[in-house]
Structure formats: structure tokens, C-alpha cells
Design an enzyme around this catalytic site. Sequence first.
Site, mmCIF file in Angstrom:
data_model
loop_
_atom_site.group_PDB
_atom_site.id
_atom_site.type_symbol
_atom_site.label_atom_id
_atom_site.label_comp_id
_atom_site.label_asym_id
_atom_site.label_seq_id
_atom_site.Cartn_x
_atom_site.Cartn_y
_atom_site.Cartn_z
ATOM 1 N N LYS A 83 0.816 -1.333 0.002
ATOM 2 C CA LYS A 83 -0.033 -0.049 0.099
ATOM 3 C C LYS A 83 0.795 1.572 -0.112
ATOM 4 C CE LYS A 83 -4.472 -1.430 0.434
ATOM 5 N NZ LYS A 83 -5.594 -0.790 -0.510
ATOM 6 N N ASP A 100 -8.334 -0.379 6.696
ATOM 7 C CA ASP A 100 -8.402 -1.727 7.613
ATOM 8 C C ASP A 100 -7.202 -1.939 7.828
ATOM 9 O OD1 ASP A 100 -10.575 -2.446 4.829
ATOM 10 O OD2 ASP A 100 -11.122 -2.758 7.102
#
Length: 416
Positions: A90, A137
Site C-alpha cells: 500500500k 483496514d
Amino acid sequence: MKSPITIIPGSAPSQSLANNLTDNITNNLNKNLPPMLSPATLADVRHFHQSLPHYQPTPLLALPDLADKLGVAGIFVKDESHRFGLGAFKGLGAAYAMATIIGRYLKLADGNLDYHFLSTPAIKKQLKQLVFITATDGNHGKGVAWAAALFGAQAIVLMPKGSKPCRAEAIRAINQTTVTITDLNYDDAVRRAAALADQHGYILIQDTGFDGYQEIPNAITRGYTTMAAEALDQLTDLGISKPSHVFLQAGVGSMAGGVLGYLAHYYQQNPPLTTIVEPDTVACIFKSADQGNGQPLAIGGNPETIMAGLNCGEPNPLTWPILRDYASFYASCPDWVTELGMQTLAHPRGLDPAIVSGESGAVGLGLLVSLCQDQHLAALKQQLKLNHTSTILLFSTEGNTDPAGYDAIIKRADLG
């Protein structure tokens, strides 16, 4: 009894008419690819990533012994657990998107983005008051916190109900980032972050789009494509010009859509046979495709899955058209599928390397193993055209981000 795997065909150009949606729907699909995902356009993205501290392409690992066991020609896993020391991919999207935001703040062109320039003391002095906010998350928030620390800015991270405290602590540990586990599902946490950004003048840096919010999530999606570009270079070095199959896991679909869009550009609108893989409890891409009208479908409530990074109920409307038009199949998978993938990678066959893959990283491999070994899935295996000539590319998008959960899953492996 284990919950079943469900797979439906997509409308990708490579599919036969028998596997397509109805002719009426298929003919109305927009086959145009966004130019922002073309390899030539993305050269600047990769240049920026190469300027970051400790940048190295993550390894592409071959699993020849597993391939032999499953009766396919080759299996290659892009191991993103090594990315920037973050344990997941990410950071690619967060860092590039943040750089584009800073570039506009400083009135720079995207092609001039370079970490060495953006990290000079004079520039950092201008950035220290910037506050970025996001919902996550886990891995995206960690990437945002890391990127903010790189540029000398601040970050606020909201997490949905049920988030693992260990993931919150891992984010907090980066530059004393402010982290709150909310009582909301992921999609509502995104809306909360957007509202706080409006109220307090923070900068929302989210990997999904909505009305009036496109530039930043598109930049995040573009950032993810460096992972795909590296993988294709690495396959080329091995003498493989094109994998026959790609499995891409999806939450909102930003990574899956970005990588599939890149592949479609790279292979001139004829990408490998690509399957989009999701948890069965929150398969918003799968259900969007299954409803058959070409529109994205949102899933509400508080669905549960161990695949925390994929627990997203609303497709990114910016990448949904790519997933709709270029995916070959959509798979809805129970949690046991990713557990099988994690166990298979952690306990390799023969001389294959061990790979540490977390709950959101291993579901594609688990699906592949199931299709090739479970006789009850033989018809699906045939439909996906998996055979002795197949060369499969997988992306293990995270490593061990929940140590207790990971260890428990790996220890109960029974791979036969």
C-alpha cells in the site's frame, strides 16, 4: 462442511461468447481504457518510486514444485511483504498520491516529482502543517502514516469496527500517528474521514472515489501499478512474455482495477485471463458483475472476514469499469480459501521458497490450489482453462500483519 467457492464469468474480450454476459449487456460495455494507466504515462510514477529511500523491486518468486503438483506450467508470486519495510504494497499508492498533492501545493508538474527534492529542509518546512486523514483496514493507513513521516507531514487514521488492535498499534508506531478504531464499517469510516477533512481542513487521502473526489484515488491507483510493471519486467527476464492467468484480490478494487488496466494497456487490450477474487461475505465486485446491468453494487451491514484488507462493501467507481470490462472471472471465496493459501505458501513443497503471506495476500493462491486439487471444482478449473500450459501470476499483497492470527492459521496446516 466447508462453504463453497463461487465463480462467475466476466465479459473480458478473451472470453468466448458462451462465457460472456448476455450479448445486449456485453455490446453496451465501454471497452475504452483510461489513458492514466498506460505504461508510457506511468513512467513518471515509477521514476518517483525509484527516488524513495530504500526502494527495491520486491521479489518475484517461482514455485516450480507446487506447479508440478498442481499440473500447471508455472506459478509466480510477487511478494509484497518486502515493500519499504511496511509488510504490504500500500505504500506505493499512498506515497505517490501524497507526492502529487504536495506537488500541486508547491505548483510542480507531476513529471517533476522526486523525493530528493520534496524532502529538502526548505520544502519540509512548508509541509509540516499539512494533515492527511484516511480510513483503513490496516495496510493503507500504515502506508499513509509512513508517507506522511517521509514528507514531514502529519496523519490521522480511522479504522473500522473489528479492526485488530495490533494493526492499529503498528500504524501508531509510525511518527506517533493518531489512530482511532471506530464503531463503523469500512465504507462509513471513509465517509467519516471525508467529513472530518471538510470540517477541519485536513487532506483526505483515500483509495476509493466518490462524487467530486477522483484525483487522489486515481493517483493511488496509479501508484499501485509499479508493482505490476516490476512483475512484468521480472517475468521477461525469465523468458516469459505473458502469463496466461492472473489472480487479483479486491476490496474496493483499486489495486485490482489498476493492475488489470495496466495489463490491458500493456497487452493491447488483450490481458491474461484474469480472475478477481474476494471474500464471500463482502464480494461487492462479484455481486456488481452478477447483477448484470453494468453498474456497481454496494453491500451494507458489518460483514466479517479474516481478509481484513478486502473487507470493503462498495466498489471504487473509478476502477469498477475496468473490472467490469476486462476481468475474465469473478470469484467469491470463504475464509478457508485464504487459510489454505497461507498454509501452502508457508509450508512449501520440495525446494520452493517459503513465502509469508497474510490473510489478504494469499486468497488467490488458495483459490488456485483448490481449483487444481478439488475434483468437485473440476468443471470450474476447465472453465478457467487451467492446464499443463498455464503460467500463473499472483500478487501476495501483504505479509504477516496479524502475528497471532497468522501463527494460529499456519500451525493448523494439514496439506496432505
